[in-house]
Design a protein around this motif. Structure first.
Motif, PDB file in Angstrom:
ATOM      1  N   PRO A   1       5.299 -28.635  33.149  1.00 28.08           N
ATOM      2  CA  PRO A   1       5.690 -27.543  33.550  1.00 28.08           C
ATOM      3  C   PRO A   1       6.682 -27.397  32.392  1.00 28.08           C
ATOM      4  O   PRO A   1       6.340 -26.239  32.419  1.00 28.08           O
ATOM      5  N   VAL A   2       7.518 -27.672  32.353  1.00 26.21           N
ATOM      6  CA  VAL A   2       8.608 -27.385  31.552  1.00 26.21           C
ATOM      7  C   VAL A   2       8.583 -27.342  29.616  1.00 26.21           C
ATOM      8  O   VAL A   2       8.570 -26.066  28.810  1.00 26.21           O
ATOM      9  N   VAL A   3       7.290 -28.306  29.540  1.00 28.74           N
ATOM     10  CA  VAL A   3       7.195 -28.310  28.122  1.00 28.74           C
ATOM     11  C   VAL A   3       6.014 -27.212  27.778  1.00 28.74           C
ATOM     12  O   VAL A   3       6.054 -26.421  26.879  1.00 28.74           O
ATOM     13  N   SER A   4       5.036 -26.603  28.873  1.00 31.39           N
ATOM     14  CA  SER A   4       4.015 -26.134  28.331  1.00 31.39           C
ATOM     15  C   SER A   4       3.993 -24.352  29.052  1.00 31.39           C
ATOM     16  O   SER A   4       3.947 -23.659  28.401  1.00 31.39           O
ATOM     17  N   GLY A   5       5.447 -24.355  29.479  1.00 31.24           N
ATOM     18  CA  GLY A   5       5.753 -22.987  29.824  1.00 31.24           C
ATOM     19  C   GLY A   5       7.123 -22.218  28.925  1.00 31.24           C
ATOM     20  O   GLY A   5       7.219 -21.383  28.878  1.00 31.24           O
ATOM     21  N   ALA A   6       7.605 -23.108  27.454  1.00 34.09           N
ATOM     22  CA  ALA A   6       8.102 -22.423  26.758  1.00 34.09           C
ATOM     23  C   ALA A   6       6.716 -21.846  25.606  1.00 34.09           C
ATOM     24  O   ALA A   6       6.025 -22.220  25.908  1.00 34.09           O
TER      25      ALA A   6
ATOM     26  N   LEU B   1       0.156 -35.635  23.762  1.00 34.70           N
ATOM     27  CA  LEU B   1       1.528 -34.631  23.351  1.00 34.70           C
ATOM     28  C   LEU B   1       0.454 -33.133  23.936  1.00 34.70           C
ATOM     29  O   LEU B   1       1.118 -33.164  24.136  1.00 34.70           O
ATOM     30  N   ALA B   2      -0.153 -33.074  23.491  1.00 33.58           N
ATOM     31  CA  ALA B   2      -0.961 -32.123  23.355  1.00 33.58           C
ATOM     32  C   ALA B   2      -1.240 -31.530  24.224  1.00 33.58           C
ATOM     33  O   ALA B   2      -0.915 -30.067  24.580  1.00 33.58           O
ATOM     34  N   ASP B   3      -2.084 -32.193  25.223  1.00 30.63           N
ATOM     35  CA  ASP B   3      -2.504 -32.049  26.568  1.00 30.63           C
ATOM     36  C   ASP B   3      -0.845 -31.579  27.538  1.00 30.63           C
ATOM     37  O   ASP B   3      -1.089 -30.864  28.464  1.00 30.63           O
ATOM     38  N   THR B   4      -0.391 -32.144  27.081  1.00 33.32           N
ATOM     39  CA  THR B   4       1.286 -32.069  27.481  1.00 33.32           C
ATOM     40  C   THR B   4       2.206 -30.335  27.280  1.00 33.32           C
ATOM     41  O   THR B   4       2.390 -29.910  28.296  1.00 33.32           O
ATOM     42  N   GLY B   5       1.689 -30.325  26.110  1.00 30.26           N
ATOM     43  CA  GLY B   5       2.093 -28.306  25.806  1.00 30.26           C
ATOM     44  C   GLY B   5       2.798 -28.502  24.579  1.00 30.26           C
ATOM     45  O   GLY B   5       3.284 -27.440  24.493  1.00 30.26           O
ATOM     46  N   TYR B   6       3.146 -29.415  23.709  1.00 36.19           N
ATOM     47  CA  TYR B   6       3.669 -29.662  22.791  1.00 36.19           C
ATOM     48  C   TYR B   6       3.225 -29.162  21.528  1.00 36.19           C
ATOM     49  O   TYR B   6       1.600 -29.210  21.464  1.00 36.19           O
ATOM     50  N   ASP B   7       3.899 -28.640  21.109  1.00 33.81           N
ATOM     51  CA  ASP B   7       3.064 -27.347  19.722  1.00 33.81           C
ATOM     52  C   ASP B   7       3.433 -28.108  17.900  1.00 33.81           C
ATOM     53  O   ASP B   7       2.703 -28.057  17.805  1.00 33.81           O
ATOM     54  N   GLY B   8       3.787 -29.105  18.274  1.00 36.13           N
ATOM     55  CA  GLY B   8       4.748 -29.864  17.005  1.00 36.13           C
ATOM     56  C   GLY B   8       4.962 -30.509  17.419  1.00 36.13           C
ATOM     57  O   GLY B   8       6.376 -31.293  18.262  1.00 36.13           O
ATOM     58  N   CYS B   9       5.482 -32.005  16.487  1.00 36.34           N
ATOM     59  CA  CYS B   9       6.283 -32.513  15.921  1.00 36.34           C
ATOM     60  C   CYS B   9       7.129 -33.474  15.145  1.00 36.34           C
ATOM     61  O   CYS B   9       6.367 -33.018  13.886  1.00 36.34           O
TER      62      CYS B   9
END
Length: 404
Positions: A103-108, A141-149
């Motif tokens: 929720p924190v990651v995807s909410g950004a 990582l993608a499904d968690t909401g990360y856009d880049g690494c």
């Protein structure tokens, strides 16, 4: 088959022995996340496309955005085993590990991670020394909401140029952007720019070294190494390419040391002091590598996170050879950027937050410590210790607060 150290029976025993208290807290966290998602879906259903169009009209033009960033993803053997268990023994599923912080990651508006290892293939994975990780982690990582690494680390060349290729290929398939390593010279010279609401954010990444591995023959551009002049030149090029905000990820510092070392302090001062036309060249610095949380500090008006710690890692021993639980403690940084007061001005961080987290080795899950504490888990001591480290260089005086 991969290179695993434990039998399925041993893994089952570890899971059964899991603390009941932590398990209950995790269950509550996942239920809360599901409820939030359901409420969001219900809200979208009620408002419909007309409301969405109206909202777009109201927010036309530059608007504030939030950026979150987290520390090293370092999959040791036990982490890979857990992902294999969560996938039912077929492949690897890393999504459950991140569920509590999703929720924190995807909410950004923009979420950045640090992928410390390269990926292997055909089940040939190593979770120690020279790392090659399951490529399914990219989808997790993608499904968690990360856009880049960021992908520049001392392990970037653990499997040579082919390891870089497999890693970036997998991230591309998952839709996760990357910065810090490259498959071609052209890719190395291309600035990674990501959308964040109405803003364009450049992500640059560099490492102090590659664990003694030489750069591939004829490919000096394969991994970005920390060089003050190069970083500033790249930051200025990113600005010229249209970036509103320039974020630099640095794999640096001294392992197991909570205080930033002299090199970190010196480089942070130099990079944050650089400006072009009165506008700072770099807007945010994100640090990784030390295995333990390090301080946040505002330097020359720019936020520097010296070290976020390891978001995911197995049990580790420090330089004294003793197991060190700090290796499973970390933070998520969350920064809210506001548009410039005048055209061509700087996007300013109007709110800076840190969120303490813990990777529970037995459960194989990342835990948001504030949420877990609210659910009754006995984690106040760990949460408070992380807070002391994060605020140890006076960040609270500049407005850094603990987020939820």
């Amino acid at each position: 088959m991969g290179k695993y150290d434990h039998t399925w029976g041993e893994l089952m025993i570890v899971r059964i022995a899991r603390s009941r208290q932590v398990a209950l807290a995790l269950t509550a966290l996942l239920a809360a996340a599901a409820a939030c998602q359901a409420r969001d879906e219900e809200s979208i259903a009620r408002t419909g496309p007309q409301a969405a169009t109206a909202a777009t009209a109201v927010t036309a033009g530059p608007r504030a955005f939030t950026l979150v960033a987290s520390g090293d993803v370092l999959p040791h053997t036990s982490v890979n085993e857990q992902a294999r268990f969560d996938a039912g023994g077929v492949g690897h599923d890393f999504r459950p590990m991140f569920a509590a912080v999703a929720p924190v990651v995807s909410g950004a508006d923009l979420a950045l991670c640090h992928m410390e290892t390269v990926y292997g293939e055909n089940g040939d994975y190593s979770g120690q020394a020279e790392f090659t990780s399951p490529p399914e982690i990219a989808q997790g990582l993608a499904d968690t909401g990360y856009d880049g690494c960021s992908t520049a680390s001392e392990h970037s060349l653990d499997d040579g140029a082919r390891g870089i290729r497999r890693t970036l290929d997998a991230l591309d398939r998952a839709g996760v952007r990357h910065a810090g390593s490259a498959r071609t010279e052209e890719e190395a010279g291309t600035v990674t720019i990501l959308p964040a609401g109405t803003a364009r954010v450049a992500h640059l990444a560099y490492t102090f070294g590659t664990e003694g591995h030489p750069l591939p023959a004829g490919q000096p551009w394969a991994v970005n190494l920390i060089d003050e002049g190069r970083i500033l030149a790249d930051a200025r090029a990113a600005r010229q390419a249209g970036a509103d905000v320039v974020v630099v990820s640095l794999h640096w510092g001294t392992a197991w040391q909570e205080e930033p070392d002299r090199r970190q302090l010196s480089l942070a001062r130099t990079l944050t002091a650089a400006a072009t036309g009165g506008r700072p060249d770099i807007d945010l610095i994100l640090g990784t590598h030390a295995h333990v949380p390090q301080a946040y500090e505002k330097v020359n008006g720019t936020w520097v996170v010296y070290g976020m710690g390891d978001q995911i890692a197995g049990e580790m021993t420090n330089y004294r050879g003793a197991p060190d639980p700090r290796a499973n403690q970390s933070t998520i940084g969350r920064f809210t950027f506001a548009p410039p007061a005048r055209p061509g001005g700087r996007w300013e961080v109007r709110k800076a937050e840190f969120i303490p987290q813990l990777f529970d080795i037995d459960a194989g899950r990342v835990i948001n410590l504030n949420t877990a504490l609210a659910q009754g888990a006995d984690v106040a001591g760990v949460r408070d210790r992380i807070q002391r480290v994060v605020l140890s260089r006076g960040a609270a005086q500049h407005g850094l607060v603990m987020g939820e």
